[in-house]
Every structure is written in C-alpha cells, then in structure tokens.
Design an enzyme around this catalytic site. Structure first.
Site, PDB file in Angstrom:
ATOM      1  N   ARG A 241       2.314   2.762   0.995  1.00  0.00           N
ATOM      2  CA  ARG A 241       2.486   4.208   1.125  1.00  0.00           C
ATOM      3  C   ARG A 241       3.957   4.532   0.880  1.00  0.00           C
ATOM      4  O   ARG A 241       4.843   3.821   1.384  1.00  0.00           O
ATOM      5  CB  ARG A 241       2.087   4.694   2.527  1.00  0.00           C
ATOM      6  CG  ARG A 241       0.586   4.846   2.749  1.00  0.00           C
ATOM      7  CD  ARG A 241      -0.016   6.003   1.952  1.00  0.00           C
ATOM      8  NE  ARG A 241      -1.432   6.159   2.209  1.00  0.00           N
ATOM      9  CZ  ARG A 241      -2.415   5.571   1.510  1.00  0.00           C
ATOM     10  NH1 ARG A 241      -2.125   4.766   0.503  1.00  0.00           N
ATOM     11  NH2 ARG A 241      -3.679   5.780   1.819  1.00  0.00           N
ATOM     12  N   GLU A 270       3.984  13.101  -3.627  1.00  0.00           N
ATOM     13  CA  GLU A 270       2.991  12.848  -4.686  1.00  0.00           C
ATOM     14  C   GLU A 270       2.301  14.153  -5.047  1.00  0.00           C
ATOM     15  O   GLU A 270       1.895  14.887  -4.145  1.00  0.00           O
ATOM     16  CB  GLU A 270       1.950  11.830  -4.202  1.00  0.00           C
ATOM     17  CG  GLU A 270       2.543  10.448  -4.006  1.00  0.00           C
ATOM     18  CD  GLU A 270       1.515   9.386  -3.607  1.00  0.00           C
ATOM     19  OE1 GLU A 270       0.302   9.646  -3.632  1.00  0.00           O
ATOM     20  OE2 GLU A 270       1.951   8.276  -3.266  1.00  0.00           O
ATOM     21  N   HIS A 289      -0.151   6.317  -8.193  1.00  0.00           N
ATOM     22  CA  HIS A 289      -1.074   5.974  -7.096  1.00  0.00           C
ATOM     23  C   HIS A 289      -2.457   5.543  -7.640  1.00  0.00           C
ATOM     24  O   HIS A 289      -3.473   6.184  -7.335  1.00  0.00           O
ATOM     25  CB  HIS A 289      -1.218   7.148  -6.111  1.00  0.00           C
ATOM     26  CG  HIS A 289      -1.660   6.700  -4.737  1.00  0.00           C
ATOM     27  ND1 HIS A 289      -1.255   7.313  -3.580  1.00  0.00           N
ATOM     28  CD2 HIS A 289      -2.484   5.695  -4.351  1.00  0.00           C
ATOM     29  CE1 HIS A 289      -1.815   6.717  -2.540  1.00  0.00           C
ATOM     30  NE2 HIS A 289      -2.577   5.717  -2.982  1.00  0.00           N
TER      31      HIS A 289
HETATM   32  P1  NAP Z   1      -4.777  -4.096   6.511  1.00  0.00           P
HETATM   33  O1  NAP Z   1      -5.765  -5.162   6.220  1.00  0.00           O
HETATM   34  O2  NAP Z   1      -4.881  -3.337   7.782  1.00  0.00           O
HETATM   35  O3  NAP Z   1      -3.311  -4.729   6.359  1.00  0.00           O
HETATM   36  C1  NAP Z   1      -2.159  -4.174   6.878  1.00  0.00           C
HETATM   37  C2  NAP Z   1      -1.340  -5.268   7.521  1.00  0.00           C
HETATM   38  O4  NAP Z   1      -0.114  -4.711   7.988  1.00  0.00           O
HETATM   39  C3  NAP Z   1      -2.036  -5.901   8.735  1.00  0.00           C
HETATM   40  O5  NAP Z   1      -1.856  -7.292   8.715  1.00  0.00           O
HETATM   41  C4  NAP Z   1      -1.317  -5.257   9.900  1.00  0.00           C
HETATM   42  O6  NAP Z   1      -1.309  -6.048  11.068  1.00  0.00           O
HETATM   43  C5  NAP Z   1       0.081  -5.132   9.331  1.00  0.00           C
HETATM   44  N1  NAP Z   1       0.905  -4.169  10.071  1.00  0.00           N
HETATM   45  C6  NAP Z   1       0.517  -3.010  10.680  1.00  0.00           C
HETATM   46  N2  NAP Z   1       1.584  -2.412  11.245  1.00  0.00           N
HETATM   47  C7  NAP Z   1       2.637  -3.193  10.989  1.00  0.00           C
HETATM   48  C8  NAP Z   1       4.024  -3.121  11.330  1.00  0.00           C
HETATM   49  N3  NAP Z   1       4.508  -2.116  12.079  1.00  0.00           N
HETATM   50  N4  NAP Z   1       4.842  -4.117  10.922  1.00  0.00           N
HETATM   51  C9  NAP Z   1       4.352  -5.149  10.207  1.00  0.00           C
HETATM   52  N5  NAP Z   1       3.068  -5.285   9.866  1.00  0.00           N
HETATM   53  C10 NAP Z   1       2.220  -4.314  10.239  1.00  0.00           C
HETATM   54  O7  NAP Z   1      -4.815  -2.998   5.362  1.00  0.00           O
HETATM   55  P2  NAP Z   1      -5.080  -3.201   3.794  1.00  0.00           P
HETATM   56  O8  NAP Z   1      -6.502  -2.958   3.490  1.00  0.00           O
HETATM   57  O9  NAP Z   1      -4.434  -4.467   3.370  1.00  0.00           O
HETATM   58  O10 NAP Z   1      -4.261  -1.946   3.230  1.00  0.00           O
HETATM   59  C11 NAP Z   1      -2.876  -1.828   3.477  1.00  0.00           C
HETATM   60  C12 NAP Z   1      -2.373  -0.470   3.056  1.00  0.00           C
HETATM   61  O11 NAP Z   1      -2.354  -0.379   1.639  1.00  0.00           O
HETATM   62  C13 NAP Z   1      -3.263   0.716   3.469  1.00  0.00           C
HETATM   63  O12 NAP Z   1      -3.006   1.117   4.795  1.00  0.00           O
HETATM   64  C14 NAP Z   1      -2.881   1.778   2.474  1.00  0.00           C
HETATM   65  O13 NAP Z   1      -1.840   2.568   2.988  1.00  0.00           O
HETATM   66  C15 NAP Z   1      -2.372   0.989   1.279  1.00  0.00           C
HETATM   67  N6  NAP Z   1      -3.260   1.147   0.121  1.00  0.00           N
HETATM   68  C16 NAP Z   1      -2.753   1.645  -1.040  1.00  0.00           C
HETATM   69  C17 NAP Z   1      -3.561   1.766  -2.146  1.00  0.00           C
HETATM   70  C18 NAP Z   1      -3.037   2.293  -3.450  1.00  0.00           C
HETATM   71  O14 NAP Z   1      -3.798   2.909  -4.184  1.00  0.00           O
HETATM   72  N7  NAP Z   1      -1.795   2.052  -3.792  1.00  0.00           N
HETATM   73  C19 NAP Z   1      -4.913   1.432  -2.079  1.00  0.00           C
HETATM   74  C20 NAP Z   1      -5.402   0.916  -0.881  1.00  0.00           C
HETATM   75  C21 NAP Z   1      -4.552   0.768   0.211  1.00  0.00           C
HETATM   76  P3  NAP Z   1      -2.580  -5.942  12.095  1.00  0.00           P
HETATM   77  O15 NAP Z   1      -3.721  -6.611  11.395  1.00  0.00           O
HETATM   78  O16 NAP Z   1      -2.132  -6.622  13.294  1.00  0.00           O
HETATM   79  O17 NAP Z   1      -2.822  -4.462  12.298  1.00  0.00           O
HETATM   80  C1  GLV Z   2      -5.463   4.409  -1.262  1.00  0.00           C
HETATM   81  O1  GLV Z   2      -4.287   4.608  -1.261  1.00  0.00           O
HETATM   82  C2  GLV Z   2      -6.213   4.060  -0.094  1.00  0.00           C
HETATM   83  O2  GLV Z   2      -5.656   4.079   1.005  1.00  0.00           O
HETATM   84  O3  GLV Z   2      -7.407   3.750  -0.251  1.00  0.00           O
END
Ligand code: NAP
Ligand code: GLV
Length: 340
Positions: A241, A270, A289
């Site tokens: 993000r 954005e 994005h």
């Molecule tokens: P996820 O599985 O929840 O991974 C996030 C990781 O970050 C988890 O290991 C979490 O730990 C850790 N975390 C949370 N708070 C933290 C902090 N303060 N300091 C350090 N680590 C921390 O989520 P994901 O599915 O991988 O997605 C991650 C993010 O990618 C989403 O939240 C979204 O914002 C972004 N995203 C972007 C796109 C795009 O189009 N560019 C698409 C999809 C997602 P815990 O497991 O302990 O909570």
């Molecule tokens: C995209 O940014 C998502 O959070 O799925």
C-alpha cells in the site's frame, strides 16, 4: 422471504458470480466499471441496503455505515486489503467484513518480480531508448543494471504474498532475509529465509520488498530514517500500500542517491497525477496498482467476494471473515436472509 437488497460498486469479471448475485439478491449495480461511485453516489445508493460489495477505491467509514442504516449485515470487499474499511466500527454494529485472501497471492508475487526485474535491468528506460530512436549501438556500458544472483532480498511482511516472493527468489539464487511483526520459524525452515530486525534488513538488503498491510503501525514505516539506512545501490519495491512508504522522503532518496531506484505499484495518492515528482524520475518504475490484475486472479476474487456475501446472507460462515469477533455481536443465524 424478500430478496436482500445489495449495492455493488462495480461490475465484476465473473459471469457466474454476477449471475449468482442476481439469483439471490435485488441488485443495485454501479455500472461504470472504470470509475468508482462518487462519495455522494455511494452515500445515496448504500441507503437501506442489507449488503455492500465494494472495491478498495470505496472508503467505507462511519458516514457510509450511518447512511446505509442498521439493517446492513455484510461488507464484502473485492480485495485482500481492507484498510479502506472501518472494521472496528463494522464489528461494533454487527456487520460482517469479508475479503479475498489467497486467490491473488501468486498474481501479486509475480508482479513484484516483474517490477524487480524491470527496475534492476532498466527495462522501461531500455524500451524508451528503442522506441524513441535513441539506441546508439551495442556498447560495453550501455544501460547497465544489477544482477540478482548472490544478492540479498529483504522482505518486509512474510505473509501470503511475501512468502511466494521469497519462494521465487530461490530460482534466482538469492539470499532472502525477512522482517515481520511475528517471527515465522516454520517458514524460515520451509523457505530457507532468515529473520532480521527491520533496521538490519534495511542495511543488508540489495532489494527491499514491502508486503505488510496498511495499518496504524505500518503507516510511513519506510521514511527518511529507514531510506538512509539502505545501501546506495539498493532498490525499494512496494506492491503493498502506498502510505506504508513516505513518498516525500522516497522522492528525496531517489533524487539524492540514498538508494539506486524504486519500483512501485501503489501510491499515497491514486491515481498518481502525471505531474507528480515520481513521474519525472528515471530511476523509478511505476505501475497503476495492477498487482492482482491477471484474468485468473480477478475472476477468482469476484467468485470469492460474491460467495462471501451470499454465504453470510444464508447465515453461513463466509470463506474469509476479517472480523470474527462479529460472530458474538450478531450471530450468523441472525444475519440470515436467504433460504437455501
Ligand atoms: P498477509 O498474508 O496478511 O501478510 C501480511 C504480513 O505482514 C503478515 O505476515 C503480517 O503478520 C505482517 N505484518 C502485519 N503488520 C505488520 C507490522 N506492523 N510489521 C511487520 N509485519 C507486519 O497479507 P497478504 O495477502 O500477503 O497481502 C499483503 C498486502 O498486500 C495486503 O494487505 C494489501 O495491502 C497488499 N496487496 C496489494 C495488491 C496490489 O494490487 N498491489 C494486491 C493484493 C494485496 P501477521 O501474520 O502476524 O499479521
Ligand atoms: C489489492 O490491492 C488488494 O488488496 O486486493
């Protein structure tokens, strides 16, 4: 039982999912796929609805929940990130919040690697050279970039997406270090990654890739101090993000050479205005994005977001519930509006 009334803020790319919505619900659809409803449209159309299917471009705060009314039972977002939703307020009001984790993980990890390769091998600059007729001849120091083999990748947030990015790094023979709010010993063994406190990771990594959700704790997690800890030859990649990185500090870092480059899919603002400072820099690669923008992921997200919404309205557990505490406030049998 009358059909539940729902507001869907964009047509979704799954015929089956859209048909399912129309089968079970009275659907109010914002038909302009390219543009989100304005704030006024959102406030007007959410009124009296039992469920809301929204996108990450729709800010779902108290004002929207008030406008909807107390009958609103579920907010299902077509995204894994849910920083655009006031989840705490939803929970207090007994509103189920659902998202789409997992089905977009590979797509975002692959885009992350596309950005890593693009910035390290200067693909966008190279493409421009060819198109603009500026390709002089093959010569020894033309468009040199960084080789990945033997370099260190630093992953910030070893969750679903961060783990797949780490897995792919093996194919490039890279060393992978990670920082996360929790140490993950199972993943350390499985992926061969090493935990480092954030400052150490920033000092050691040749590429820093951000994969944390946007929360109060991660807002501007990478600012001037953190960018100054990075190597002057390092690259910053952000597909998480925009507000996790302080943009002003990043622009300064890129201009003054504290780091060598950045590749970004997400921004504090954005769409990014074309006259933004970032757009004037050569040492950045910018994407609008598109992390999850594959045919496969976007369809799977649609199916999951719709299933989440319908399951809650059937009084069943959704596939992914962001706020499980809501189960105590308004149990599933009390949200049921659809008979099988
Ligand atoms: P996820 O599985 O929840 O991974 C996030 C990781 O970050 C988890 O290991 C979490 O730990 C850790 N975390 C949370 N708070 C933290 C902090 N303060 N300091 C350090 N680590 C921390 O989520 P994901 O599915 O991988 O997605 C991650 C993010 O990618 C989403 O939240 C979204 O914002 C972004 N995203 C972007 C796109 C795009 O189009 N560019 C698409 C999809 C997602 P815990 O497991 O302990 O909570
Ligand atoms: C995209 O940014 C998502 O959070 O799925």
């Amino acid at each position: 039982m009358p059909k539940p009334k729902i507001y869907v803020t964009r047509p979704l790319p799954s015929k089956e999912a859209m048909e399912k919505l129309y089968k079970y619900c009275e659907v109010d659809l914002h038909e302009d796929e390219k543009h989100p409803p304005t704030r006024e449209e959102l406030l007007e159309h959410v009124r009296g609805k039992d469920a809301l299917l929204c996108l990450l471009t729709d800010k779902i705060d108290r004002e929207v929940l008030d406008a909807a009314g107390p009958q609103l039972r579920v907010v299902s977002t077509y995204s894994v990130g849910f920083d655009h939703i006031d989840v705490e307020e939803c929970t207090k009001r007994g509103i189920y919040v659902c998202n789409t984790p997992g089905v977009l993980t590979e797509a975002v990890a692959e885009l992350t690697w596309a950005l890593i390769l693009a910035i390290c091998r200067r693909i966008v600059e190279a493409d421009e050279e060819v198109r603009k007729g500026r390709w002089p001849a093959w010569y020894p120091t033309y468009l040199l970039g960084m080789e990945l083999r033997g370099k260190t990748l630093g992953i910030v947030g070893l969750g679903r997406i961060g783990s797949v990015v780490a897995r792919i790094a093996r194919g490039f023979d890279m060393k992978v270090i990670y920082y996360d709010v929790r140490r993950k010993p199972d993943l350390e063994l499985l992926l061969g990654v090493e935990y480092k406190p954030l400052d150490e990771l920033l000092k050691e990594a040749d590429i820093v890739s951000i994969h944390v959700p946007l929360t109060k704790e991660t807002y501007h997690m990478i600012g001037e101090r953190e960018l100054k800890l990075m190597k002057p030859t390092a690259y910053l990649i952000n597909t998480a993000r925009g507000p996790v990185v302080d943009t002003k500090a990043l622009v300064k870092a890129l201009k003054e050479g504290w780091i060598r480059g950045a590749a970004l899919d997400v921004f504090e603002q954005e769409p990014l205005p074309p006259d933004h400072e970032l757009c004037k820099l050569k040492n950045v690669v910018l994407a609008p994005h598109i992390g999850s923008a594959t045919y496969e992921a976007r369809k799977a997200m649609a199916d999951m977001a719709v299933d989440n919404l319908i399951l809650v309205l059937k009084g069943k557990m959704p596939l992914s519930l962001v706020n499980p505490e809501v189960l105590k406030i308004r149990p599933l049998e009390k949200v049921k509006m659809i008979e099988e």
